[in-house]
Design a protein around this motif. Structure first.
Motif, PDB file in Angstrom:
ATOM      1  N   SER B 173       0.917  -1.295  -0.108  1.00  0.00           N
ATOM      2  CA  SER B 173      -0.013  -0.016   0.036  1.00  0.00           C
ATOM      3  C   SER B 173       1.061   1.341   0.041  1.00  0.00           C
ATOM      4  CB  SER B 173      -0.816   0.041   1.112  1.00  0.00           C
ATOM      5  OG  SER B 173      -0.202   0.194   2.413  1.00  0.00           O
ATOM      6  N   THR B 174       2.268   1.095   0.233  1.00  0.00           N
ATOM      7  CA  THR B 174       3.104   2.484   0.425  1.00  0.00           C
ATOM      8  C   THR B 174       4.005   2.356  -0.852  1.00  0.00           C
ATOM      9  OG1 THR B 174       4.473   1.191   1.590  1.00  0.00           O
ATOM     10  CG2 THR B 174       2.922   2.730   2.786  1.00  0.00           C
ATOM     11  N   ARG B 180       0.119  -0.740  -5.351  1.00  0.00           N
ATOM     12  CA  ARG B 180      -1.049  -0.357  -4.826  1.00  0.00           C
ATOM     13  C   ARG B 180      -2.462  -0.736  -5.327  1.00  0.00           C
ATOM     14  NH1 ARG B 180      -1.787   3.420  -1.399  1.00  0.00           N
ATOM     15  NH2 ARG B 180      -3.619   4.162  -2.436  1.00  0.00           N
ATOM     16  N   LYS B 237      -8.624   1.290   6.656  1.00  0.00           N
ATOM     17  CA  LYS B 237      -8.378   2.805   6.454  1.00  0.00           C
ATOM     18  C   LYS B 237      -6.876   2.793   6.518  1.00  0.00           C
ATOM     19  CE  LYS B 237     -12.605   4.243   8.428  1.00  0.00           C
ATOM     20  NZ  LYS B 237     -13.540   4.547   9.698  1.00  0.00           N
ATOM     21  N   GLY B 240      -5.143   2.549   3.645  1.00  0.00           N
ATOM     22  CA  GLY B 240      -5.531   3.594   2.478  1.00  0.00           C
ATOM     23  C   GLY B 240      -6.345   2.829   1.316  1.00  0.00           C
ATOM     24  N   ASN B 242     -10.019   0.555  -0.323  1.00  0.00           N
ATOM     25  CA  ASN B 242     -11.349   0.369   0.048  1.00  0.00           C
ATOM     26  C   ASN B 242     -11.833  -1.044   0.125  1.00  0.00           C
ATOM     27  OD1 ASN B 242     -11.804   3.278  -0.031  1.00  0.00           O
ATOM     28  ND2 ASN B 242     -11.202   3.110  -2.163  1.00  0.00           N
TER      29      ASN B 242
END
Lengths: 124, 329
Positions: B173-174, B180, B237, B240, B242
């Motif tokens: 995610s980073t 991502r 969350k 980051g 959904n």
């Protein structure tokens, strides 16, 4: 086929716990069926008792030992392992529990709290 | 003693939270329910090694590879704990494996979904293992002793599985846009099958009431599912990312997240053998079993040979004990 045998590993009634009973030893059957069941006991650290942790199948004691290491001590849970073939374990019958443990029921005087002593009495 | 009394005594023990042990009297249906549930659970652990085993050779670093191997090895161990627990109810290991191979016994449908990307290892750890933990923690208090003990052992080990999965997703995610995207895509594919893992809605789960009376189950499918949704809706969350549900929304009044309808047609379709990987998974299991037959036979032949050879009669491992015994004499 009778899938539910009315006796259970590690708890075999004595008359059934015969080494000649093929349903227990698995002899005469092919493959994994012929691997007997072993009960595993592990000492988690020096100074403590071995404790029953579960069971596994293995062809002999050495394999049981190695499998027990892989199955039950992956996170350093033990410093010593005992393996016992399940058919060698004899267990008390839960149906007889009431009468079997009856002799201890009326002997509260075996406990220190049974004795009525003054509070002033120290170090006892 | 008449059957009625046996049932009454049994239920009273369960009500008082006294665990039932293998040789205790139990209703036949209790025994059957447990055999079905525990063996199904054991099969799930074993089949569950396949989608992840798929990625061991392609893990992106040595650290990830070592972790994944340890996780898959744990799952083999969990399968063994559970097979042993089921065996205490009188069914043999061979019979359970036969039932799996002929398709009579089920395993968790989640493992019939494919794992096309590395991010799937993260999503499985976070969501699939997360849902499994949610189911399994209450089973640590199941009324049947051997099952409860197996579950305690499993839950202790399972926590690392979920954490390593989340860490994989967190790293992605980073990362780059492509990473991502990979992360979001895996979450999109695993979210709905994961919340289906809790089983049908309560109103179409006829066995729940009996299982709860017997204290095999402690919470209903929908209760556990809601708890899982609530937790994940917050955790996502941190990534980051959904969750793929446009209807997911905090409901102040209920104190829970609302979520959209589950596609139960898909669920039953996969349960009934028509998922993306049902055939492949079962074939892989059967092949492993058949290819391993010679090993099992050789091990038996070797053990028998050692038994009949007097020089091998004493296992080397017992020598310390025996030395101690002879000193005591």
């Amino acid at each position: 086929m009778n899938l539910l045998k009315k006796f259970y590993y590690g708890d075999l009634p004595e008359q059934k716990a015969s080494a000649n009973d093929p349903s227990l030893t698995g002899e005469g059957r092919e493959g994994a069926a012929a691997w007997p069941l072993w009960e595993i006991f592990i000492r988690s650290k020096q100074g403590l008792d071995h404790k029953h942790v579960g069971s596994l199948h293995a062809t002999d004691a050495q394999m049981a030992m190695e499998n027990a290491r892989d199955v039950y001590t992956r996170r350093q849970e033990g410093v010593s392992i005992w393996v016992v073939e399940s058919r060698h374990v004899h267990a008390s019958n839960p149906d007889d529990a009431e009468s079997f443990y009856d002799p201890a029921n009326d002997k509260v005087y075996r406990h220190p709290t049974f004795y009525d002593l003054p509070d002033e009495l120290k170090h006892m | 003693m008449p059957l009625q009394n046996h049932e009454e005594i049994f239920q009273k023990k369960v009500d008082r939270e006294v665990r039932i042990e293998p040789r205790d009297w139990m209703p036949d249906q209790y025994r059957k329910t447990l055999i079905r549930q525990i063996s199904q659970h054991a099969h799930s652990e074993i089949v569950g090694m396949l989608p992840e085993g798929n990625w061991i050779t392609r893990a992106p670093s040595l650290r990830r590879k070592a972790t994944l191997i340890a996780k898959v090895q744990d799952e083999a161990g969990h399968g063994l704990y559970l097979y042993s627990a089921a065996e205490t109810l009188g069914i043999t290991r061979d019979e359970m494996i036969r039932q799996l191979h002929v398709g009579k016994a089920k395993y968790s449908s989640i493992f019939n979904y494919p794992t096309p990307s590395w991010a799937d290892m993260g999503a499985i750890g976070w969501l699939v293992d997360g849902a499994a933990i949610m189911n399994q923690v209450p089973l640590c208090r199941a009324s049947y002793g051997p099952y409860s003990r197996a579950m305690i052992r499993i839950c202790k080990e399972e926590s690392f599985h979920q954490r390593q999965g989340f860490e994989i997703l967190l790293t992605l995610s980073t990362g780059s846009d492509a990473q991502r995207q990979m992360c979001q895509d895996a979450i999109d594919r695993w979210w709905w099958p994961s919340i289906m893992m809790f089983g049908p809605n309560d109103d179409s789960s006829p066995n729940t009431a009996q299982s709860m009376k017997w204290k095999i189950k402690r919470f209903t499918n929908d209760e556990l599912r809601q708890r899982f949704v609530d937790i994940c809706a917050e955790q996502v969350k941190i990534l980051g990312m959904n969750l793929p549900d446009p209807e997911l929304k905090w409901n102040q009044e209920r104190g829970h997240f609302d979520f959209g309808p589950i596609n139960w047609d898909e669920f039953w379709n996969v349960v009934n053998g028509n998922g993306p990987c049902n055939k492949e998974r079962l074939e892989a299991r059967v092949k492993a079993h058949e290819d391993g037959a010679w090993v099992r036979e050789a091990a038996v032949a070797y053990a028998n040979k050692r038994k009949t050879d007097p020089r091998q009669a004493t296992a080397p491992s017992s020598s310390h004990f025996e030395a101690g015994q002879s000193l005591l004499k």
